[in-house]
Write a protein that holds these residues in place. Structure first.
Motif, PDB file in Angstrom:
ATOM      1  N   GLN A  32     -23.687  56.246 -31.075  1.00 20.81           N
ATOM      2  CA  GLN A  32     -24.295  56.221 -29.747  1.00 20.81           C
ATOM      3  C   GLN A  32     -23.251  55.876 -28.673  1.00 20.81           C
ATOM      4  N   LYS A  33     -22.324  54.984 -29.006  1.00 19.51           N
ATOM      5  CA  LYS A  33     -21.268  54.661 -28.039  1.00 19.51           C
ATOM      6  C   LYS A  33     -20.413  55.896 -27.771  1.00 19.51           C
ATOM      7  N   GLU A  34     -20.128  56.657 -28.806  1.00 23.55           N
ATOM      8  CA  GLU A  34     -19.340  57.871 -28.627  1.00 23.55           C
ATOM      9  C   GLU A  34     -20.096  58.889 -27.776  1.00 23.55           C
ATOM     10  N   ALA A  35     -21.429  58.931 -27.938  1.00 24.42           N
ATOM     11  CA  ALA A  35     -22.237  59.843 -27.124  1.00 24.42           C
ATOM     12  C   ALA A  35     -22.135  59.470 -25.651  1.00 24.42           C
ATOM     13  N   VAL A  36     -22.113  58.179 -25.347  1.00 25.80           N
ATOM     14  CA  VAL A  36     -21.961  57.732 -23.965  1.00 25.80           C
ATOM     15  C   VAL A  36     -20.588  58.136 -23.421  1.00 25.80           C
ATOM     16  N   ASN A  37     -19.547  57.954 -24.243  1.00 25.69           N
ATOM     17  CA  ASN A  37     -18.191  58.306 -23.809  1.00 25.69           C
ATOM     18  C   ASN A  37     -18.092  59.799 -23.517  1.00 25.69           C
ATOM     19  N   GLN A  38     -18.677  60.604 -24.398  1.00 25.46           N
ATOM     20  CA  GLN A  38     -18.632  62.046 -24.189  1.00 25.46           C
ATOM     21  C   GLN A  38     -19.386  62.439 -22.917  1.00 25.46           C
ATOM     22  N   ALA A  39     -20.555  61.806 -22.697  1.00 28.83           N
ATOM     23  CA  ALA A  39     -21.333  62.109 -21.496  1.00 28.83           C
ATOM     24  C   ALA A  39     -20.570  61.714 -20.241  1.00 28.83           C
ATOM     25  N   LYS A  40     -19.879  60.584 -20.292  1.00 28.04           N
ATOM     26  CA  LYS A  40     -19.096  60.146 -19.127  1.00 28.04           C
ATOM     27  C   LYS A  40     -17.934  61.105 -18.864  1.00 28.04           C
ATOM     28  N   THR A  41     -17.268  61.532 -19.938  1.00 30.95           N
ATOM     29  CA  THR A  41     -16.167  62.489 -19.773  1.00 30.95           C
ATOM     30  C   THR A  41     -16.662  63.775 -19.129  1.00 30.95           C
ATOM     31  N   GLN A  42     -17.821  64.258 -19.599  1.00 33.39           N
ATOM     32  CA  GLN A  42     -18.392  65.483 -19.060  1.00 33.39           C
ATOM     33  C   GLN A  42     -18.739  65.305 -17.583  1.00 33.39           C
ATOM     34  N   ALA A  43     -19.321  64.148 -17.227  1.00 32.68           N
ATOM     35  CA  ALA A  43     -19.677  63.891 -15.827  1.00 32.68           C
ATOM     36  C   ALA A  43     -18.425  63.826 -14.953  1.00 32.68           C
ATOM     37  N   ASP A  44     -17.369  63.180 -15.460  1.00 29.99           N
ATOM     38  CA  ASP A  44     -16.113  63.092 -14.697  1.00 29.99           C
ATOM     39  C   ASP A  44     -15.506  64.470 -14.483  1.00 29.99           C
ATOM     40  N   GLN A  45     -15.572  65.309 -15.518  1.00 27.04           N
ATOM     41  CA  GLN A  45     -15.006  66.651 -15.396  1.00 27.04           C
ATOM     42  C   GLN A  45     -15.742  67.467 -14.337  1.00 27.04           C
ATOM     43  N   TRP A  46     -17.065  67.361 -14.330  1.00 25.03           N
ATOM     44  CA  TRP A  46     -17.833  68.106 -13.327  1.00 25.03           C
ATOM     45  C   TRP A  46     -17.620  67.530 -11.937  1.00 25.03           C
ATOM     46  N   ALA A  47     -17.428  66.211 -11.844  1.00 30.70           N
ATOM     47  CA  ALA A  47     -17.139  65.609 -10.541  1.00 30.70           C
ATOM     48  C   ALA A  47     -15.827  66.160  -9.985  1.00 30.70           C
ATOM     49  N   ALA A  48     -14.841  66.285 -10.860  1.00 32.94           N
ATOM     50  CA  ALA A  48     -13.558  66.852 -10.437  1.00 32.94           C
ATOM     51  C   ALA A  48     -13.722  68.313 -10.020  1.00 32.94           C
ATOM     52  N   GLN A  49     -14.582  69.044 -10.750  1.00 38.54           N
ATOM     53  CA  GLN A  49     -14.829  70.447 -10.416  1.00 38.54           C
ATOM     54  C   GLN A  49     -15.508  70.561  -9.049  1.00 38.54           C
ATOM     55  N   VAL A  50     -16.435  69.648  -8.764  1.00 39.68           N
ATOM     56  CA  VAL A  50     -17.103  69.644  -7.457  1.00 39.68           C
ATOM     57  C   VAL A  50     -16.075  69.417  -6.349  1.00 39.68           C
ATOM     58  N   ALA A  51     -15.202  68.441  -6.560  1.00 41.29           N
ATOM     59  CA  ALA A  51     -14.178  68.154  -5.550  1.00 41.29           C
ATOM     60  C   ALA A  51     -13.267  69.356  -5.321  1.00 41.29           C
ATOM     61  N   GLN A  52     -12.923  70.033  -6.404  1.00 39.56           N
ATOM     62  CA  GLN A  52     -12.046  71.199  -6.293  1.00 39.56           C
ATOM     63  C   GLN A  52     -12.722  72.332  -5.527  1.00 39.56           C
ATOM     64  N   THR A  53     -13.984  72.605  -5.838  1.00 45.15           N
ATOM     65  CA  THR A  53     -14.686  73.686  -5.145  1.00 45.15           C
ATOM     66  C   THR A  53     -14.927  73.341  -3.679  1.00 45.15           C
ATOM     67  N   GLN A  54     -15.153  72.063  -3.392  1.00 51.25           N
ATOM     68  CA  GLN A  54     -15.308  71.658  -1.995  1.00 51.25           C
ATOM     69  C   GLN A  54     -14.014  71.895  -1.215  1.00 51.25           C
ATOM     70  N   ALA A  55     -12.889  71.575  -1.857  1.00 56.67           N
ATOM     71  CA  ALA A  55     -11.590  71.807  -1.205  1.00 56.67           C
ATOM     72  C   ALA A  55     -11.375  73.299  -0.959  1.00 56.67           C
ATOM     73  N   GLN A  56     -11.762  74.130  -1.945  1.00 53.39           N
ATOM     74  CA  GLN A  56     -11.621  75.578  -1.771  1.00 53.39           C
ATOM     75  C   GLN A  56     -12.495  76.088  -0.628  1.00 53.39           C
ATOM     76  N   TYR A  57     -13.688  75.515  -0.525  1.00 55.51           N
ATOM     77  CA  TYR A  57     -14.615  75.932   0.535  1.00 55.51           C
ATOM     78  C   TYR A  57     -14.044  75.575   1.911  1.00 55.51           C
ATOM     79  N   HIS A  58     -13.555  74.336   2.049  1.00 57.23           N
ATOM     80  CA  HIS A  58     -12.985  73.914   3.331  1.00 57.23           C
ATOM     81  C   HIS A  58     -11.729  74.727   3.667  1.00 57.23           C
ATOM     82  N   SER A  59     -10.938  75.051   2.638  1.00 56.90           N
ATOM     83  CA  SER A  59      -9.743  75.862   2.863  1.00 56.90           C
ATOM     84  C   SER A  59     -10.130  77.248   3.379  1.00 56.90           C
TER      85      SER A  59
END
Length: 396
Positions: free
Chosen positions: A180-207
């Motif tokens: 279960q702890k590993e499941a939390v770690n994986q979920a957090k990694t996935q959330a962080d990756q999508w957060a980074a993707q959101v930031a990247q697409t926002q930068a592309q939009y503003h550009s």
């Protein structure tokens, strides 16, 4: 000759006082922190930072280069402005000499080139708008995935809390708990990756938005150039008049002004210290893109340190603007530095606001700002300090 030094005990605290007869009465209430007069160094033009030559904590001189913004585009603008000035000058000289067939042919070519530039700028605008639409779609998708990942993370964290309670009671095995702890770690990694993707697409939009704005400006410039070229063609066909020559003179002056402006922008690509002092913070690194108006560095002037302390209302009569006071810092316990009171607050601070008795009035304090006049080579911003007031009785 060294000043006379005497020692006194105030509330169990031993203080060494110089011949200026400083006293530590109510010493605990007259304490503060040394503060610097901070000066922001702002980028007046934007671009890629190609070099950073100053480090935090270093001493800088007025005009010293701290960083360099990529100057190639500004150099090209200068070259373009110089060419425009040369062209305006040549047209003026030609008008004064009289138009020739070759001049008419060249003016016709300029009109054609201006029309081509308008079409090219419009094509770039269409491309930028398409890029903006793609970026908006990708940004929406990334935000949706990020929200889903956050919900999954919350769900896994809740399950981990339940598993923790069961594990502590011995109801589940350590393996299930680790799973279960590993499941939390994986979920957090996935959330962080999508957060980074959101930031990247926002930068592309503003550009993409910035690209659209730039192409709109290019279209306007190209249209103005086309109109000028057409007017020039009409003029050379008709032959130069006094009015036309005055117009060409104005165009030459305008070209000179644009060249001066381009040279100024090129100079602004060099980030320099605005005064002598110390560099407190650096907010940019080589390889980053500086935005116009962004604070790249923060510095303090070498001769401007201040100390703000609070004095009880009952002792307010002991201080006045322009009064000299002693300053003690922990780093130099045997020395007493000098400062001058530059400001006394007109308004009391801390509650209560409505006082009724003499006892309550003593709880009010006033902010006193002290300009440090010596020891600037030793005293540093951020140091805690105590203020010593001159003995009211005088004497040594």
């Amino acid at each position: 000759m060294k000043p006379v030094v005497r020692s006194i005990f105030i509330g169990g605290l031993l203080l060494a006082l110089s011949g200026c007869n400083w006293t530590a009465e109510n010493h605990s209430s007259l304490s503060g922190t040394i503060e610097a007069n901070e000066l922001p160094i702002v980028a007046e033009v934007g671009g890629l930072v190609t070099n950073v030559t100053a480090e935090e904590g270093s001493t800088v001189k007025k005009g010293q280069v701290l960083a360099q913004i990529d100057k190639r585009s500004y150099q090209m603008t200068v070259a373009e402005a110089q060419a425009a000035l040369d062209q305006a000058t040549a047209k003026l000289e030609e008008a004064r000499a009289g138009s020739r067939d070759t001049t008419i042919q060249r003016s016709m070519a300029n009109v054609q080139q201006a029309n081509a530039n308008i079409q090219l700028a419009q094509a770039r605008k269409n491309q930028a708008e398409a890029g903006k639409a793609r970026a908006a779609e990708q940004m929406t998708q990334a935000e949706s995935q990020w929200q889903g990942a956050q919900q999954t993370l919350l769900y896994q964290q809740k399950r981990l809390e339940e598993a923790t309670a069961l594990f502590e009671k011995g109801a589940i095995s350590a393996k299930d708990f680790d799973t279960q702890k590993e499941a939390v770690n994986q979920a957090k990694t996935q959330a962080d990756q999508w957060a980074a993707q959101v930031a990247q697409t926002q930068a592309q939009y503003h550009s993409a938005q910035e690209d659209i704005a730039a192409t709109v400006a290019q279209i306007g410039t190209a249209q103005a150039a086309q109109a000028a070229a057409q007017a020039d063609l009409d003029q050379v066909k008709e032959g130069s008049t006094d009015y036309a020559i005055r117009a060409l003179l104005a165009a030459q002056e305008q070209a000179k002004a644009k060249l001066d402006q381009a040279l100024l922008q090129l100079e602004k690509a060099k980030i320099t210290a605005t005064d002598d002092g110390t560099l407190l913070r650096s907010s940019i690194e080589q390889g980053e893109v500086a935005k116009t108006g962004a604070t790249l560095f923060t510095m303090m002037k070498s001769d401007q340190l201040e100390l703000v302390v609070y004095i009880p209302e009952a002792q307010l009569n002991r201080v006045k603007k322009g009064q000299e006071v002693g300053i003690k810092v922990d780093a130099y316990p045997e020395e007493t530095f000098t400062g001058t009171i530059s400001r006394i607050s007109e308004k009391a601070e801390f509650t209560p606001k409505n006082v009724q008795t003499p006892d309550e009035r003593t709880k009010l304090v006033f902010a006193v700002t002290i300009h440090i006049t010596d020891g600037l080579d030793k005293i540093k911003s951020g140091m805690p300090a105590d203020v010593l007031l001159a003995d009211e009785e005088g004497g040594q």
